[in-house]
Write an enzyme that holds these catalytic residues in place. Structure first.
Site, PDB file in Angstrom:
ATOM      1  N   THR A 247       4.389   0.074   1.485  1.00  0.00           N
ATOM      2  CA  THR A 247       3.364  -0.079   0.441  1.00  0.00           C
ATOM      3  C   THR A 247       3.113  -1.569   0.165  1.00  0.00           C
ATOM      4  O   THR A 247       3.915  -2.431   0.546  1.00  0.00           O
ATOM      5  CB  THR A 247       3.848   0.572  -0.871  1.00  0.00           C
ATOM      6  OG1 THR A 247       5.062  -0.099  -1.263  1.00  0.00           O
ATOM      7  CG2 THR A 247       4.125   2.062  -0.721  1.00  0.00           C
TER       8      THR A 247
ATOM      9  N   GLU B  30       3.431   2.466   6.346  1.00  0.00           N
ATOM     10  CA  GLU B  30       4.155   1.367   7.005  1.00  0.00           C
ATOM     11  C   GLU B  30       4.549   0.266   5.992  1.00  0.00           C
ATOM     12  O   GLU B  30       4.558  -0.920   6.302  1.00  0.00           O
ATOM     13  CB  GLU B  30       3.359   0.832   8.199  1.00  0.00           C
ATOM     14  CG  GLU B  30       3.184   1.946   9.233  1.00  0.00           C
ATOM     15  CD  GLU B  30       2.792   1.495  10.609  1.00  0.00           C
ATOM     16  OE1 GLU B  30       3.118   0.354  10.968  1.00  0.00           O
ATOM     17  OE2 GLU B  30       2.200   2.313  11.335  1.00  0.00           O
TER      18      GLU B  30
ATOM     19  N   ARG C 118     -32.796  -2.261   0.928  1.00  0.00           N
ATOM     20  CA  ARG C 118     -33.011  -1.465  -0.279  1.00  0.00           C
ATOM     21  C   ARG C 118     -33.669  -2.312  -1.377  1.00  0.00           C
ATOM     22  O   ARG C 118     -33.221  -3.436  -1.635  1.00  0.00           O
ATOM     23  CB  ARG C 118     -31.661  -0.926  -0.767  1.00  0.00           C
ATOM     24  CG  ARG C 118     -31.677  -0.264  -2.111  1.00  0.00           C
ATOM     25  CD  ARG C 118     -32.194   1.145  -2.032  1.00  0.00           C
ATOM     26  NE  ARG C 118     -32.172   1.753  -3.345  1.00  0.00           N
ATOM     27  CZ  ARG C 118     -32.509   3.016  -3.589  1.00  0.00           C
ATOM     28  NH1 ARG C 118     -32.886   3.806  -2.596  1.00  0.00           N
ATOM     29  NH2 ARG C 118     -32.474   3.504  -4.812  1.00  0.00           N
TER      30      ARG C 118
ATOM     31  N   SER D 127      10.038   4.379   0.474  1.00  0.00           N
ATOM     32  CA  SER D 127      10.233   2.922   0.474  1.00  0.00           C
ATOM     33  C   SER D 127      11.705   2.564   0.660  1.00  0.00           C
ATOM     34  O   SER D 127      12.047   1.611   1.352  1.00  0.00           O
ATOM     35  CB  SER D 127       9.741   2.321  -0.854  1.00  0.00           C
ATOM     36  OG  SER D 127       8.340   2.431  -0.942  1.00  0.00           O
TER      37      SER D 127
ATOM     38  N   GLY E  53     -25.494   5.922  -5.188  1.00  0.00           N
ATOM     39  CA  GLY E  53     -25.475   7.366  -4.899  1.00  0.00           C
ATOM     40  C   GLY E  53     -25.244   7.642  -3.420  1.00  0.00           C
ATOM     41  O   GLY E  53     -24.462   8.524  -3.053  1.00  0.00           O
TER      42      GLY E  53
ATOM     43  N   PRO F 289      11.393  13.460   2.560  1.00  0.00           N
ATOM     44  CA  PRO F 289      10.843  13.796   1.248  1.00  0.00           C
ATOM     45  C   PRO F 289      11.449  12.949   0.122  1.00  0.00           C
ATOM     46  O   PRO F 289      10.753  12.566  -0.808  1.00  0.00           O
ATOM     47  CB  PRO F 289      11.191  15.283   1.085  1.00  0.00           C
ATOM     48  CG  PRO F 289      11.249  15.804   2.489  1.00  0.00           C
ATOM     49  CD  PRO F 289      11.778  14.668   3.322  1.00  0.00           C
TER      50      PRO F 289
ATOM     51  N   ARG G 231       3.030  -3.257  11.169  1.00  0.00           N
ATOM     52  CA  ARG G 231       2.264  -3.786  10.026  1.00  0.00           C
ATOM     53  C   ARG G 231       1.110  -4.677  10.484  1.00  0.00           C
ATOM     54  O   ARG G 231       0.067  -4.735   9.823  1.00  0.00           O
ATOM     55  CB  ARG G 231       3.220  -4.505   9.056  1.00  0.00           C
ATOM     56  CG  ARG G 231       4.069  -3.499   8.307  1.00  0.00           C
ATOM     57  CD  ARG G 231       5.257  -4.067   7.558  1.00  0.00           C
ATOM     58  NE  ARG G 231       6.032  -2.963   6.976  1.00  0.00           N
ATOM     59  CZ  ARG G 231       7.231  -3.081   6.426  1.00  0.00           C
ATOM     60  NH1 ARG G 231       7.828  -4.255   6.386  1.00  0.00           N
ATOM     61  NH2 ARG G 231       7.841  -2.008   5.927  1.00  0.00           N
TER      62      ARG G 231
HETATM   63  N1  CAA Z   1      13.726  -6.946  11.110  1.00  0.00           N
HETATM   64  C1  CAA Z   1      15.010  -6.808  11.500  1.00  0.00           C
HETATM   65  N2  CAA Z   1      16.005  -6.491  10.644  1.00  0.00           N
HETATM   66  C2  CAA Z   1      15.674  -6.321   9.354  1.00  0.00           C
HETATM   67  C3  CAA Z   1      14.357  -6.454   8.879  1.00  0.00           C
HETATM   68  C4  CAA Z   1      13.347  -6.790   9.829  1.00  0.00           C
HETATM   69  N3  CAA Z   1      12.094  -6.945   9.443  1.00  0.00           N
HETATM   70  N4  CAA Z   1      14.333  -6.220   7.556  1.00  0.00           N
HETATM   71  C5  CAA Z   1      15.599  -5.947   7.180  1.00  0.00           C
HETATM   72  N5  CAA Z   1      16.396  -6.024   8.283  1.00  0.00           N
HETATM   73  C6  CAA Z   1      17.847  -5.831   8.301  1.00  0.00           C
HETATM   74  C7  CAA Z   1      18.541  -6.838   7.384  1.00  0.00           C
HETATM   75  O1  CAA Z   1      18.806  -8.033   8.072  1.00  0.00           O
HETATM   76  C8  CAA Z   1      19.780  -6.090   6.987  1.00  0.00           C
HETATM   77  O2  CAA Z   1      20.726  -6.222   8.019  1.00  0.00           O
HETATM   78  P1  CAA Z   1      22.338  -6.226   7.708  1.00  0.00           P
HETATM   79  O3  CAA Z   1      22.706  -4.847   7.394  1.00  0.00           O
HETATM   80  O4  CAA Z   1      22.937  -6.702   8.997  1.00  0.00           O
HETATM   81  O5  CAA Z   1      22.543  -7.171   6.578  1.00  0.00           O
HETATM   82  C9  CAA Z   1      19.343  -4.656   6.959  1.00  0.00           C
HETATM   83  O6  CAA Z   1      18.156  -4.562   7.754  1.00  0.00           O
HETATM   84  C10 CAA Z   1      19.015  -4.152   5.564  1.00  0.00           C
HETATM   85  O7  CAA Z   1      18.059  -5.012   5.004  1.00  0.00           O
HETATM   86  P2  CAA Z   1      17.795  -5.066   3.444  1.00  0.00           P
HETATM   87  O8  CAA Z   1      19.089  -5.271   2.733  1.00  0.00           O
HETATM   88  O9  CAA Z   1      16.701  -6.031   3.196  1.00  0.00           O
HETATM   89  O10 CAA Z   1      17.342  -3.563   3.167  1.00  0.00           O
HETATM   90  P3  CAA Z   1      16.799  -2.861   1.871  1.00  0.00           P
HETATM   91  O11 CAA Z   1      17.471  -1.573   1.727  1.00  0.00           O
HETATM   92  O12 CAA Z   1      16.761  -3.807   0.722  1.00  0.00           O
HETATM   93  O13 CAA Z   1      15.289  -2.486   2.309  1.00  0.00           O
HETATM   94  C11 CAA Z   1      12.986  -2.794   2.737  1.00  0.00           C
HETATM   95  C12 CAA Z   1      14.416  -3.348   2.841  1.00  0.00           C
HETATM   96  C13 CAA Z   1      12.098  -3.964   3.107  1.00  0.00           C
HETATM   97  C14 CAA Z   1      12.636  -2.314   1.356  1.00  0.00           C
HETATM   98  C15 CAA Z   1      12.825  -1.639   3.767  1.00  0.00           C
HETATM   99  O14 CAA Z   1      13.589  -0.538   3.402  1.00  0.00           O
HETATM  100  C16 CAA Z   1      11.390  -1.231   3.963  1.00  0.00           C
HETATM  101  O15 CAA Z   1      10.633  -1.880   4.691  1.00  0.00           O
HETATM  102  N6  CAA Z   1      10.958  -0.110   3.327  1.00  0.00           N
HETATM  103  C17 CAA Z   1       9.653   0.454   3.584  1.00  0.00           C
HETATM  104  C18 CAA Z   1       9.751   1.494   4.652  1.00  0.00           C
HETATM  105  C19 CAA Z   1       8.450   1.791   5.298  1.00  0.00           C
HETATM  106  O16 CAA Z   1       7.669   0.885   5.608  1.00  0.00           O
HETATM  107  N7  CAA Z   1       8.185   3.060   5.568  1.00  0.00           N
HETATM  108  C20 CAA Z   1       7.027   3.479   6.255  1.00  0.00           C
HETATM  109  C21 CAA Z   1       7.432   4.417   7.363  1.00  0.00           C
HETATM  110  S1  CAA Z   1       6.350   4.635   8.731  1.00  0.00           S
HETATM  111  C22 CAA Z   1       4.982   5.428   8.170  1.00  0.00           C
HETATM  112  O17 CAA Z   1       4.364   4.948   7.274  1.00  0.00           O
HETATM  113  C23 CAA Z   1       4.515   6.712   8.768  1.00  0.00           C
HETATM  114  C24 CAA Z   1       3.774   6.634  10.039  1.00  0.00           C
HETATM  115  O18 CAA Z   1       3.905   7.528  10.870  1.00  0.00           O
HETATM  116  C25 CAA Z   1       2.799   5.568  10.326  1.00  0.00           C
END
Ligand code: CAA
Length: 387
Positions: A371, A369, A270, A134, A346, A130, A245
């Site tokens: 925004t 997955e 149409r 992101s 419509g 909750p 994605r």
């Molecule tokens: N692959 C592998 N590792 C990755 C990565 C990737 N694509 N992206 C980041 N990492 C790693 C980084 O290398 C980093 O590693 P270290 O700790 O070793 O340095 C670590 O992850 C943290 O990365 P960031 O510093 O970039 O992390 P951040 O806090 O800035 O966040 C973000 C990055 C891109 C914003 C991420 O949080 C994100 O993608 N947020 C969106 C979440 C999301 O998509 N949620 C949807 C959930 S699923 C859903 O929708 C429901 C469903 O059931 C379908």
């Protein structure tokens, strides 16, 4: 339009199998399940029998043993008929199976991935909470190790398949002080005590895909159900989302195409002011823009699919390609669905046609997955090297 590049016979075969199945089995029931919001168990079971629930899973693990291009082609066809079925297919293939293929032990693959790949069981992926969407690294749920078990407590939200899933891939904190490096992934068996399916979300679109909150109340998770090591969870979640994605991009492409094809047909038939409405620039330019964006989306998706194949051999990440494909295709789906409603006017607003469903279903592709804002952030960070 005939494609300038050719698909292999194998790819054409799965594309046709998915198209035929979607036309015959899914299209006729899509409106009914959208209205009721019920989970379409019967068609999902049949999709499992067709191999659609584990397209990239090797045959020896119950899958179809095909590649990512095969997956995106099949998913696009399913989503053209109904995006809800596509969501269920996408979660099982990308967010669940893909995690096991990359991070699971042999025992975990056999026990959990095989039945999901065969479509006998439903898998889910649970990252969001909750207060953490992101900003996925800030979750409040906790797993505390006690001997050879972890005791899990907390609330997760927006879990696709939450009301029906047999197994859930859960991301939760084992060490909050380490922030995202304190996240660990667990395989949750829904039959065990302490697993509570909570509020089902009343959604605007993809209504048949069943989404809910999940609550963990002193859930005892055996250590052997940890996926990867303690602290690996965030990286697993992100790696898996890269694959997811590409799936959502394919879903968006399917919705966009359905909206476009209906609009094309309508524009040819149409009449208004003594002409076909497709003869008016107000309509024909919309169709031209829709078609161009659809084909551009397709190319980005295929590019991402090839990049994901490359990862299998080189380990080179496909984050950039996946985010660009999802960003562009999801905005295309919304662009096309919006134009489709306008072209149908419509009738586009009426529940007698599926156009309004495409419009409602398209929106989620810009949200879940990651925004569109998160995709732009990921792309910009990778391109600029700045944070
Ligand atoms: N692959 C592998 N590792 C990755 C990565 C990737 N694509 N992206 C980041 N990492 C790693 C980084 O290398 C980093 O590693 P270290 O700790 O070793 O340095 C670590 O992850 C943290 O990365 P960031 O510093 O970039 O992390 P951040 O806090 O800035 O966040 C973000 C990055 C891109 C914003 C991420 O949080 C994100 O993608 N947020 C969106 C979440 C999301 O998509 N949620 C949807 C959930 S699923 C859903 O929708 C429901 C469903 O059931 C379908």
């Amino acid at each position: 339009m005939s494609q300038a590049f050719t698909l292999s016979d194998e790819h054409k075969m799965i594309q046709k199998a998915a198209r035929d199945f979607a036309e015959k089995e899914i299209k006729p029931i899509a409106a009914e399940f959208d209205e009721s919001g019920d989970f379409p168990s019967e068609t999902i079971r049949k999709m499992g029998e067709m191999g659609f629930m584990g397209i990239e899973v090797p045959e020896e693990y119950g899958g179809a043993g095909m590649d990512t291009l095969a997956y995106v082609l099949a998913l696009e066809e399913i989503c053209k008929a109904d995006a809800s079925h596509g969501t269920i297919m996408s979660v099982n293939n990308s967010l669940f199976n893909y995690a096991f293929m990359n991070f699971g032990t042999e025992e975990q693959k056999q026990k959990y991935m095989v039945p999901v790949a065969r479509g006998e069981k439903i898998g889910a992926y649970s990252l969001t909470e909750p207060m953490s969407g992101s900003d996925a690294g800030t979750m409040r749920s906790r797993a505390v190790r006690k001997g050879d078990e972890y005791i899990i407590n907390g609330r997760k939200s927006w879990v696709t398949g939450g009301p029906v899933a047999d197994y859930v891939l859960l991301y939760t904190m084992t060490d909050p002080e380490k922030k995202h490096r304190g996240v660990t992934a667990f395989i949750i068996d829904a039959d065990r005590p302490g697993f509570v399916r909570a509020k089902k979300e009343p959604k605007m679109g993809i209504r048949a895909s069943a989404t809910s909150e999940l609550v963990f109340e002193d859930y005892h998770c055996p250590v052997e159900n940890r996926l990867g090591e303690e602290g690996d969870g965030f990286k697993i979640a992100m790696t898996v989302l890269d694959a997811g994605r590409i799936g959502i991009a394919s879903q968006a492409l399917g919705i966009a195409e359905a909206a476009y094809e209906a609009s094309l047909e309508y524009a040819r038939e149409r009449e208004a002011f003594g002409k076909k409405i497709g003869q008016f620039q107000g309509t024909s330019f919309k169709l031209a823009d829709m078609k161009t964006r659809i084909e551009a989306s397709r190319l980005l998706i295929y590019q991402a699919a090839f990049a994901k194949e490359r990862f299998k051999t080189t380990g080179e990440r496909f984050t950039l390609e996946a985010s660009m494909a999802k960003l562009f295709a999801s905005e295309t789906a919304n662009f096309c669905a919006n134009h489709a409603v306008q072209i149908h006017a419509g009738m586009g607003y009426s529940k007698e046609l599926p156009i309004e469903r495409y419009y409602r279903d398209a929106k989620i592709t810009e949200i879940y997955e990651g925004t569109s804002e998160i995709q732009r952030l990921v792309i910009a960070r990778l391109e600029t090297g700045l944070r």
